[in-house]
Design an enzyme around this catalytic site. Sequence first.
Site, PDB file in Angstrom:
ATOM      1  N   ARG A 259     -14.273   0.620 -13.786  1.00 17.06           N
ATOM      2  CA  ARG A 259     -13.999  -0.675 -13.160  1.00 17.06           C
ATOM      3  C   ARG A 259     -15.254  -1.117 -12.407  1.00 17.06           C
ATOM      4  O   ARG A 259     -15.516  -0.647 -11.306  1.00 17.06           O
ATOM      5  CB  ARG A 259     -12.821  -0.524 -12.198  1.00 17.06           C
ATOM      6  CG  ARG A 259     -12.221  -1.841 -11.753  1.00 17.06           C
ATOM      7  CD  ARG A 259     -11.382  -1.624 -10.508  1.00 17.06           C
ATOM      8  NE  ARG A 259     -12.219  -1.432  -9.345  1.00 17.06           N
ATOM      9  CZ  ARG A 259     -11.930  -0.637  -8.318  1.00 17.06           C
ATOM     10  NH1 ARG A 259     -10.830   0.059  -8.294  1.00 17.06           N
ATOM     11  NH2 ARG A 259     -12.754  -0.533  -7.297  1.00 17.06           N
ATOM     12  N   HIS A 263     -11.418  -3.772  -6.936  1.00 15.49           N
ATOM     13  CA  HIS A 263     -10.046  -3.675  -7.466  1.00 15.49           C
ATOM     14  C   HIS A 263      -9.459  -5.082  -7.607  1.00 15.49           C
ATOM     15  O   HIS A 263      -8.932  -5.440  -8.650  1.00 15.49           O
ATOM     16  CB  HIS A 263      -9.188  -2.813  -6.547  1.00 15.49           C
ATOM     17  CG  HIS A 263      -7.736  -2.859  -6.912  1.00 15.49           C
ATOM     18  ND1 HIS A 263      -7.246  -2.259  -8.042  1.00 15.49           N
ATOM     19  CD2 HIS A 263      -6.691  -3.482  -6.313  1.00 15.49           C
ATOM     20  CE1 HIS A 263      -5.951  -2.497  -8.127  1.00 15.49           C
ATOM     21  NE2 HIS A 263      -5.596  -3.243  -7.100  1.00 15.49           N
ATOM     22  N   TYR A 272     -15.884   2.887  -0.548  1.00 10.55           N
ATOM     23  CA  TYR A 272     -15.424   4.170  -1.087  1.00 10.55           C
ATOM     24  C   TYR A 272     -16.168   4.677  -2.328  1.00 10.55           C
ATOM     25  O   TYR A 272     -15.914   5.769  -2.791  1.00 10.55           O
ATOM     26  CB  TYR A 272     -13.911   4.129  -1.386  1.00 10.55           C
ATOM     27  CG  TYR A 272     -13.465   3.003  -2.300  1.00 10.55           C
ATOM     28  CD1 TYR A 272     -13.580   3.104  -3.674  1.00 10.55           C
ATOM     29  CD2 TYR A 272     -12.904   1.843  -1.772  1.00 10.55           C
ATOM     30  CE1 TYR A 272     -13.167   2.079  -4.505  1.00 10.55           C
ATOM     31  CE2 TYR A 272     -12.479   0.808  -2.589  1.00 10.55           C
ATOM     32  CZ  TYR A 272     -12.617   0.940  -3.965  1.00 10.55           C
ATOM     33  OH  TYR A 272     -12.209  -0.078  -4.778  1.00 10.55           O
TER      34      TYR A 272
HETATM   35  C1  LIG Z   1       4.754   0.457  -7.810  1.00 14.26           C
HETATM   36  C2  LIG Z   1       3.481   0.061  -7.121  1.00 14.26           C
HETATM   37  N1  LIG Z   1       2.899   0.889  -6.231  1.00 14.26           N
HETATM   38  C3  LIG Z   1       1.758   0.545  -5.622  1.00 14.26           C
HETATM   39  C4  LIG Z   1       1.174  -0.667  -5.888  1.00 14.26           C
HETATM   40  C5  LIG Z   1      -0.135  -1.049  -5.191  1.00 14.26           C
HETATM   41  N2  LIG Z   1      -1.201  -0.961  -6.212  1.00 14.26           N
HETATM   42  C6  LIG Z   1      -1.631  -2.072  -6.839  1.00 14.26           C
HETATM   43  S1  LIG Z   1      -2.781  -1.703  -7.992  1.00 14.26           S
HETATM   44  C7  LIG Z   1      -2.771  -0.070  -7.612  1.00 14.26           C
HETATM   45  C8  LIG Z   1      -3.680   0.904  -8.336  1.00 14.26           C
HETATM   46  C9  LIG Z   1      -3.483   0.916  -9.808  1.00 14.26           C
HETATM   47  O1  LIG Z   1      -4.518   1.618 -10.443  1.00 14.26           O
HETATM   48  P1  LIG Z   1      -4.574   1.780 -12.000  1.00 14.26           P
HETATM   49  O2  LIG Z   1      -3.214   1.996 -12.565  1.00 14.26           O
HETATM   50  O3  LIG Z   1      -5.592   2.815 -12.301  1.00 14.26           O
HETATM   51  O4  LIG Z   1      -5.060   0.358 -12.535  1.00 14.26           O
HETATM   52  P2  LIG Z   1      -6.389  -0.435 -12.239  1.00 14.26           P
HETATM   53  O5  LIG Z   1      -6.113  -1.344 -11.063  1.00 14.26           O
HETATM   54  O6  LIG Z   1      -7.478   0.543 -11.980  1.00 14.26           O
HETATM   55  O7  LIG Z   1      -6.656  -1.262 -13.462  1.00 14.26           O
HETATM   56  C10 LIG Z   1      -1.831   0.187  -6.616  1.00 14.26           C
HETATM   57  C11 LIG Z   1      -1.571   1.532  -6.061  1.00 14.26           C
HETATM   58  C12 LIG Z   1       1.816  -1.527  -6.805  1.00 14.26           C
HETATM   59  N3  LIG Z   1       1.308  -2.713  -7.142  1.00 14.26           N
HETATM   60  N4  LIG Z   1       2.952  -1.134  -7.429  1.00 14.26           N
END
Ligand SMILES: Cc1ncc(C[n+]2csc(CCOP(=O)(O)OP(=O)(O)O)c2C)c(N)n1
Length: 361
Positions: A259, A263, A272
């Site tokens: 990425r 985020h 971080y």
């Molecule tokens: C059920 C849930 N828990 C926590 C969150 C908060 N949250 C949003 S994105 C994220 C990280 C997701 O990471 P990943 O699956 O690796 O996808 P990326 O954003 O790296 O594409 C979190 C913890 C959420 N949106 N939904």
Amino acid sequence: MADVVRVVAADDPVRALFSPAGELTAEGRSRLGLDAAALRELYRNMVLIRRADQEALNLQRQGELGLWGQFLGQEAIHVGAMTALRSEDWVFPSYREFGMAMIRGIDPADMLTLFRGLSHGPWDPRKYHFAPLAIPVATQVPHAVGFAMGCRLKHSDEVVLSTFGDGATSEGDWHEAMNFAGVFKAPVVFLCQNNYWAISVPLSKQTAGSIAERAQGYGFPGIRIDGNDVLGVYAAVRAAAARARQGEGPYLIEAVTYRMGAHTSSDDPARYRTDAELQAWNAKDPIARYQAWLVQQGIIEEGTVKAIADAAESAAQAMRSRLLALPTPPPGQAIFGRVYSNPPESFLREREEFESSLEGP
Ligand SMILES: Cc1ncc(C[n+]2csc(CCOP(=O)(O)OP(=O)(O)O)c2C)c(N)n1
């Protein structure tokens, strides 16, 4: 790249295209049968979606969008995967799949209405075979599997692509979906975009083993591939979809990428992660790398590169103008408008109360 996984099926058609390190072999590449025009199209689409992604971030920075989550660096996965599917195949995306939606033909300005607070669901999923973006992490994975089972029950040969990040594989929903898909041989291709970060949590702090190898525990094969190689992603998704279409069940592809952006526009990754890590991945940029290969093969030359960049610039400007020209719907519309086809009295009353509360005293 780390070692790729052992596989359940002895004659795995996906595995046959890749080296043990998960890189597409010359033999695998020649089996794709993509002519020069198709190879240029993959490049054109990657440039197009990258420019649109940048424009969406610009819009957010100018206060025109509430939030934006870039997919910078993940273009090879978006374009490779979508090009490998048939138009009738369904996609169940997470929130970062703007590029995939563009390749499916969804108007990017319409899509941005979601991030501008003008709409909840800007496209008709049935028209594009593209489900709404899922904001809660991993909820789209069981949806994809259930939908794939539905396709099987109605004897259609549609295949479902379920895409998610590395963080999503830590969710219970993900495990339940994988288990169900394995037991019932649902026609699903699971595509993990392993971009190493789940907001500020690195992969190493939430996943002790291999993502791809987990597929074996659910009774189907998995493979770890280079997610910055558009041809490799195309090859893997196409072969896994063909396999699912023939009734051989699910497949897990772990596409390793990074990425490059934050985020979302609310995040500051400088807090971080290191510059060194970013630089190392910058050197593996999927577009620069593919462009160099196309030039070396004599498939593309400078003039075409410039024409493609210009076209992407115009498309991004058109997306911006179209979005900014869209009327703002009445306040209650975005929240209440697309909930019921026949709203009950109580719901209409609630909408009225909401709208009159906005008018102030
Ligand atoms: C059920 C849930 N828990 C926590 C969150 C908060 N949250 C949003 S994105 C994220 C990280 C997701 O990471 P990943 O699956 O690796 O996808 P990326 O954003 O790296 O594409 C979190 C913890 C959420 N949106 N939904």
